[in-house]
Scaffold this active site. Structure first.
Site, PDB file in Angstrom:
ATOM      1  N   ARG A   1       1.567   6.593  -2.799  1.00 33.61           N
ATOM      2  CA  ARG A   1       0.501   5.605  -2.466  1.00 33.61           C
ATOM      3  C   ARG A   1      -0.590   5.857  -2.872  1.00 33.61           C
ATOM      4  NH1 ARG A   1       4.812   4.352  -1.847  1.00 33.61           N
ATOM      5  NH2 ARG A   1       6.124   3.509   0.170  1.00 33.61           N
TER       6      ARG A   1
ATOM      7  N   SER B   1       2.081  -1.284   6.933  1.00 37.15           N
ATOM      8  CA  SER B   1       2.226   0.239   7.349  1.00 37.15           C
ATOM      9  C   SER B   1       0.752   0.887   7.467  1.00 37.15           C
ATOM     10  CB  SER B   1       2.973   0.796   6.197  1.00 37.15           C
ATOM     11  OG  SER B   1       4.320   0.412   6.206  1.00 37.15           O
TER      12      SER B   1
ATOM     13  N   GLU C   1      -2.601   5.125   5.658  1.00 37.84           N
ATOM     14  CA  GLU C   1      -2.174   4.340   4.364  1.00 37.84           C
ATOM     15  C   GLU C   1      -3.010   3.300   4.194  1.00 37.84           C
ATOM     16  OE1 GLU C   1       1.717   1.723   2.917  1.00 37.84           O
ATOM     17  OE2 GLU C   1       1.928   3.935   3.687  1.00 37.84           O
TER      18      GLU C   1
END
EC number: 1.3.1.98
Length: 299
Positions: free
Chosen positions: A172, A221, A291
């Site tokens: 990520r 998320s 995130e």
């Protein structure tokens, strides 16, 4: 909040104190000091070259994984227009896409061209630009698995092609510097049968529908999965399912999603996320990492 009184000329749409809450998925947060929608890559390049170096620049897609704080975003927010969402299949099971294209659009175009391996983009609700910047992933795959190169307008206005290796992808995360704007990407898959590709996309869509609060005001998320763990399981085990601060709530359907039930502020949502992190740390000893990107200043 203001950092610059007047911007360099640019063809496109420019709004002083332009609303971000109108399109950010949470529908919360303050305005951009300047919201700029350029109408061409060359125009964006010239604009960034002329923009004083100390003015911050933030590219934003559809805001599907973003908390904009209630005081707004200083400097310039760049939002690419639909004209920068074009797609073109190329030889070698490749597809070239504009950064404003949505993940589902790319997956569909790849299916129609018989290119397999991009089906997971059906489960990523943001734009290609955001997906490249954060190495977005879902269903066991991530952008690093399919990217050949990305086209970028750097903060000083230079238009450059970055190879996958230069992007330094990790989980990520990419090595793209702040202020750089992804304008396009070249993806590569493998030969596939359009019918089988379509069936896998349908499976992903059905799984998302069953497990995620897709029709809520959310930000996708919330936390990264720690090594060997699932964030949602840690949140659930810490007793946070349904936890609320004001109108911000941990989803009861999927505990790695935060919701704006009605009139939540960004402060409520971020505070809820921090409370979840504290409870998970107390329960498991694991420190969850955000995130969702959190930008701007508090009110």
């Amino acid at each position: 909040m203001d950092t610059i009184a007047k911007l360099p000329d640019i063809a496109g749409k420019v709004e002083h104190h332009g609303s971000l809450a109108d399109f950010i998925w949470f529908r919360t947060g303050g305005p951009a000091e300047w919201l700029v929608r350029p109408d061409s890559v060359d125009g964006l390049s010239a604009f960034l070259k002329a923009l004083p170096k100390d003015v911050p620049v933030l590219p934003v897609g559809v805001g599907s994984n973003l908390i904009v704080r209630d005081g707004g975003v200083p400097g310039v927010v760049i939002r690419l227009p639909k004209g920068m969402a074009k797609l073109q299949a190329e030889p070698g099971n490749r597809i070239r896409v504009g950064a404003a294209a949505m993940g589902i659009t790319v997956a569909s175009a790849a299916r129609d061209a018989g290119i397999a391996g991009l089906e997971f983009l059906r489960g990523i609700p943001g734009t290609v630009g955001g997906a490249v910047r954060m190495n977005a992933g879902a269903y066991g795959r991530e952008v690093a698995d399919i990217l050949v190169e990305a086209m970028v307008v750097e903060r000083d206005g230079t238009i450059r092609t970055w190879s996958k290796d230069q992007l330094g992808f990790t989980y990520r995360h990419s090595a793209l510097p702040e202020g750089a704007v992804v304008i396009g990407a070249l993806f590569e898959g493998t030969p596939g049968d359009p019918q089988a590709i379509g069936a896998e996309m349908d499976r992903i869509a059905a799984e998302r529908e069953a497990s995620q609060p897709l029709r809520s005001r959310t930000g996708g998320s919330t936390f990264k999965n720690p090594p060997g763990e699932k964030a949602w399981q840690l949140v659930d085990a810490a007793g946070c399912r349904g936890l609320r601060i004001g109108d911000a709530q941990v989803s009861e359907k999927h505990t790695n999603f935060l919701l704006n039930l009605d009139h939540a502020t960004s402060e409520d949502i971020e505070a809820l996320g921090e409370e979840v992190r504290a409870r998970v740390k107390a329960k498991s000893g694991i420190e969850l990492e955000w995130e969702i990107q959190r930008v701007g200043v508090s009110k």
